[in-house]
Design a protein around this motif. Structure first.
Motif, PDB file in Angstrom:
ATOM      1  N   GLY A 240    -138.304 -51.983 -86.366  1.00 51.56           N
ATOM      2  CA  GLY A 240    -137.379 -52.223 -87.461  1.00 51.56           C
ATOM      3  C   GLY A 240    -138.042 -52.064 -88.813  1.00 51.56           C
ATOM      4  N   SER A 241    -139.231 -52.628 -88.974  1.00 54.00           N
ATOM      5  CA  SER A 241    -139.935 -52.501 -90.241  1.00 54.00           C
ATOM      6  C   SER A 241    -140.277 -51.044 -90.530  1.00 54.00           C
ATOM      7  N   ALA A 242    -140.758 -50.351 -89.514  1.00 54.39           N
ATOM      8  CA  ALA A 242    -141.111 -48.939 -89.691  1.00 54.39           C
ATOM      9  C   ALA A 242    -139.886 -48.112 -90.063  1.00 54.39           C
ATOM     10  N   LEU A 243    -138.769 -48.353 -89.392  1.00 57.57           N
ATOM     11  CA  LEU A 243    -137.568 -47.576 -89.643  1.00 57.57           C
ATOM     12  C   LEU A 243    -136.985 -47.883 -91.019  1.00 57.57           C
ATOM     13  N   HIS A 260    -144.225 -52.823-100.550  1.00 57.91           N
ATOM     14  CA  HIS A 260    -144.227 -54.279-100.411  1.00 57.91           C
ATOM     15  C   HIS A 260    -143.237 -54.786 -99.372  1.00 57.91           C
ATOM     16  N   GLY A 261    -142.664 -53.885 -98.592  1.00 56.76           N
ATOM     17  CA  GLY A 261    -141.846 -54.290 -97.455  1.00 56.76           C
ATOM     18  C   GLY A 261    -140.424 -54.698 -97.780  1.00 56.76           C
ATOM     19  N   LEU A 262    -139.957 -54.415 -98.997  1.00 49.13           N
ATOM     20  CA  LEU A 262    -138.636 -54.892 -99.393  1.00 49.13           C
ATOM     21  C   LEU A 262    -137.501 -54.152 -98.686  1.00 49.13           C
ATOM     22  N   TYR A 263    -137.781 -52.973 -98.179  1.00 48.80           N
ATOM     23  CA  TYR A 263    -136.769 -52.250 -97.406  1.00 48.80           C
ATOM     24  C   TYR A 263    -136.951 -52.465 -95.902  1.00 48.80           C
ATOM     25  N   GLY A 264    -137.936 -53.287 -95.547  1.00 49.89           N
ATOM     26  CA  GLY A 264    -138.217 -53.471 -94.128  1.00 49.89           C
ATOM     27  C   GLY A 264    -137.747 -54.773 -93.523  1.00 49.89           C
ATOM     28  N   PHE A 265    -137.670 -55.852 -94.334  1.00 47.22           N
ATOM     29  CA  PHE A 265    -137.480 -57.168 -93.697  1.00 47.22           C
ATOM     30  C   PHE A 265    -136.083 -57.358 -93.124  1.00 47.22           C
ATOM     31  N   ASN A 266    -135.060 -56.824 -93.777  1.00 48.08           N
ATOM     32  CA  ASN A 266    -133.726 -56.913 -93.184  1.00 48.08           C
ATOM     33  C   ASN A 266    -133.640 -56.074 -91.911  1.00 48.08           C
ATOM     34  N   ALA A 267    -134.322 -54.935 -91.922  1.00 45.86           N
ATOM     35  CA  ALA A 267    -134.341 -54.084 -90.734  1.00 45.86           C
ATOM     36  C   ALA A 267    -135.052 -54.761 -89.573  1.00 45.86           C
ATOM     37  N   VAL A 268    -136.094 -55.538 -89.867  1.00 47.87           N
ATOM     38  CA  VAL A 268    -136.799 -56.309 -88.831  1.00 47.87           C
ATOM     39  C   VAL A 268    -135.827 -57.250 -88.124  1.00 47.87           C
ATOM     40  N   VAL A 291    -130.227 -48.095 -85.129  1.00 46.79           N
ATOM     41  CA  VAL A 291    -129.278 -47.566 -86.114  1.00 46.79           C
ATOM     42  C   VAL A 291    -128.898 -48.655 -87.106  1.00 46.79           C
ATOM     43  N   ALA A 292    -128.676 -49.867 -86.600  1.00 46.65           N
ATOM     44  CA  ALA A 292    -128.369 -50.995 -87.488  1.00 46.65           C
ATOM     45  C   ALA A 292    -129.527 -51.255 -88.445  1.00 46.65           C
ATOM     46  N   ALA A 293    -130.753 -51.175 -87.942  1.00 44.05           N
ATOM     47  CA  ALA A 293    -131.919 -51.373 -88.797  1.00 44.05           C
ATOM     48  C   ALA A 293    -131.958 -50.324 -89.899  1.00 44.05           C
ATOM     49  N   LEU A 294    -131.699 -49.091 -89.543  1.00 44.39           N
ATOM     50  CA  LEU A 294    -131.668 -48.004 -90.532  1.00 44.39           C
ATOM     51  C   LEU A 294    -130.610 -48.286 -91.599  1.00 44.39           C
ATOM     52  N   ILE A 295    -129.418 -48.666 -91.161  1.00 43.60           N
ATOM     53  CA  ILE A 295    -128.327 -48.910 -92.103  1.00 43.60           C
ATOM     54  C   ILE A 295    -128.638 -50.086 -93.018  1.00 43.60           C
ATOM     55  N   SER A 296    -129.342 -51.084 -92.501  1.00 36.55           N
ATOM     56  CA  SER A 296    -129.647 -52.254 -93.319  1.00 36.55           C
ATOM     57  C   SER A 296    -130.494 -51.894 -94.538  1.00 36.55           C
ATOM     58  N   THR A 316    -131.395 -61.967 -97.393  1.00 42.08           N
ATOM     59  CA  THR A 316    -131.126 -61.390 -96.074  1.00 42.08           C
ATOM     60  C   THR A 316    -129.646 -61.049 -95.893  1.00 42.08           C
ATOM     61  N   ALA A 317    -128.909 -60.921 -96.990  1.00 40.60           N
ATOM     62  CA  ALA A 317    -127.496 -60.551 -96.895  1.00 40.60           C
ATOM     63  C   ALA A 317    -127.285 -59.214 -96.185  1.00 40.60           C
ATOM     64  N   PRO A 318    -128.124 -58.198 -96.402  1.00 37.76           N
ATOM     65  CA  PRO A 318    -127.928 -56.938 -95.655  1.00 37.76           C
ATOM     66  C   PRO A 318    -128.018 -57.136 -94.143  1.00 37.76           C
ATOM     67  N   PHE A 319    -128.988 -57.926 -93.701  1.00 36.96           N
ATOM     68  CA  PHE A 319    -129.103 -58.233 -92.275  1.00 36.96           C
ATOM     69  C   PHE A 319    -127.855 -58.920 -91.754  1.00 36.96           C
ATOM     70  N   VAL A 320    -127.379 -59.923 -92.470  1.00 37.04           N
ATOM     71  CA  VAL A 320    -126.218 -60.686 -92.026  1.00 37.04           C
ATOM     72  C   VAL A 320    -124.988 -59.779 -91.917  1.00 37.04           C
ATOM     73  N   LEU A 321    -124.710 -59.006 -92.942  1.00 39.19           N
ATOM     74  CA  LEU A 321    -123.512 -58.161 -92.946  1.00 39.19           C
ATOM     75  C   LEU A 321    -123.574 -57.092 -91.860  1.00 39.19           C
ATOM     76  N   VAL A 322    -124.702 -56.419 -91.762  1.00 34.48           N
ATOM     77  CA  VAL A 322    -124.827 -55.346 -90.772  1.00 34.48           C
ATOM     78  C   VAL A 322    -124.752 -55.908 -89.356  1.00 34.48           C
ATOM     79  N   THR A 323    -125.441 -57.000 -89.103  1.00 35.92           N
ATOM     80  CA  THR A 323    -125.441 -57.577 -87.758  1.00 35.92           C
ATOM     81  C   THR A 323    -124.058 -58.095 -87.383  1.00 35.92           C
ATOM     82  N   TRP A 324    -123.366 -58.738 -88.303  1.00 33.90           N
ATOM     83  CA  TRP A 324    -122.001 -59.173 -88.025  1.00 33.90           C
ATOM     84  C   TRP A 324    -121.104 -57.992 -87.652  1.00 33.90           C
ATOM     85  N   ILE A 325    -121.197 -56.922 -88.416  1.00 31.14           N
ATOM     86  CA  ILE A 325    -120.365 -55.738 -88.141  1.00 31.14           C
ATOM     87  C   ILE A 325    -120.662 -55.188 -86.752  1.00 31.14           C
TER      88      ILE A 325
END
Length: 381
Positions: A240-243, A260-268, A291-296, A316-325
């Protein structure tokens, strides 16, 4: 060390925790820390805490304060003891504590503010859990996001609680293209571009940033902590972090933010949640999770842009929204095997449950006798 040794240690710890009120409390709090990344394991929680303190004693201390406040609130309000014991009222509290300490200047009022935030996160957790129970949907870190946003919005009008320099009220200037080269800082020394050092930093900082820890060593410690409880979840944390980082770099996001990992933590979090926790791991669900990780990563940019005029972080709002969907769609996708919230433990246990018929289309209905399930504590409400 044999494979049975960790199991024996876990059983010994469980026996100790069950017979001692102090150790029971410690066990509950540590599980709350582990649950930030869906790991209901006190050892994982302890290692997470070590990783936080390696980076910042201040953030670690305020995290513990938020964790204690949220857990105590659940006890005082009479929440289900099993849910409390499994740390389900702790993980949002520790995130609130760390998040407020991360974005606000320190003074004595901040201590009370974190305690209040921890308590509020428990009320929000119970409210959302009750609301979403109709769809068998987890609250995830939404209580943390809602609580932190409300309390951070408020300080913009306060004189005695002030945001620090990380809260910048300014809309993004879309006429200026971001500097996309991977690097530690916009100016100064250091390697620039896709160097092994920079890519390693982006990978592990993405894991550390789940709990606001911008340090490569902390990311490594966090990955080990996850591995202690679930090798599958550790693998998906890495993927997830890599993607997330790769997606951001490909579309031309700010290279310092990627480093600094700001695009990685929600994907994790998306990858762990969908890659074995809420779905039985198959090749289809693995792709679904990635795919969800990429979209996040894309959603992180969208929410950051939306909130920039008021200076608020996406958290972590991106994680929450994407995972809920992706979870709300589960009833219509017959190729995926969802795991009911009451059955959630680890990705490995879900695979075993699927093989034995306890999870999946062959599982007994609620009014039928069930096969003996694992006695591992549940991971989500």
């Amino acid at each position: 060390m044999t494979a049975a040794a960790p199991q024996r240690a876990a059983e010994a710890w469980s026996g100790l925790a069950a017979g001692n009120p102090v150790m029971t409390t410690v066990d509950t709090l540590l599980r709350g820390v582990g649950q930030v990344m869906f790991q209901n394991n006190p050892l994982t929680g302890l290692i997470f805490l070590a990783g936080i303190f390696v980076n910042s004693g201040k953030l670690g201390g305020f995290g513990l304060l938020g964790l204690a406040a949220s857990t105590l609130t659940a006890y005082l309000l009479g929440a289900d003891r099993a849910l409390i014991r499994n740390g389900l009222f702790g993980f949002n509290g520790i995130l609130v504590g760390i998040g407020l300490a991360f974005f606000l200047n320190y003074n004595g009022l901040l201590i009370g503010y974190v305690i209040l935030g921890g308590a509020l996160s428990t009320v929000a957790m119970m409210g959302l859990a009750n609301l979403f129970s109709v769809w068998d949907l987890p609250a995830l870190t939404a209580p943390f996001v809602l609580t932190a946003w409300l309390l951070l919005f408020a300080v913009l009008l306060f004189a005695n609680l002030r945001p620090n320099a990380l809260i910048v009220v300014a809309p993004p200037d879309t006429r200026v293209l971001p500097e996309t080269a991977l690097r530690e800082a916009a100016t100064g020394a250091g390697a620039i571009g896709l160097t092994p050092v920079n890519m390693t930093n982006a990978l592990f900082r993405g894991i550390g940033e789940v709990m606001f820890q911008d340090k490569l060593a902390t990311g490594v410690i966090f990955l080990f902590a996850i591995f202690v409880n679930s090798r599958i979840s550790a693998l998906f944390a890495l993927l997830g972090s890599a993607l997330g980082a790769l997606t951001a770099w490909t579309v031309g996001a700010n290279g310092v933010a990627v480093f600094h990992g700001l695009y990685g933590f929600n994907a994790v979090l998306c990858a762990i949640a969908l890659g074995g926790v809420f779905f039985v791991l198959t090749w289809r669900s693995a792709i679904y999770a990635l795919v969800a990780a990429l979209i996040s990563a894309l959603v992180f940019a969208a929410i950051s842009t939306f909130l920039a005029p008021i200076g608020m972080p996406a958290l972590t709002a991106p994680f929450v929204l994407v995972t809920w969907i992706f979870l709300l769609a589960k009833a219509g996708f017959k190729a995926l095997v969802p795991v009911g919230l009451a059955d959630v433990t680890t990705a490995e246990a879900h695979l075993e449950g699927y093989r034995t018929g306890r999870i999946g289309p062959e599982a007994p209905s609620p009014d039928q006798p069930r096969r003996p399930a694992s006695d591992a504590p549940k991971a989500v409400p």
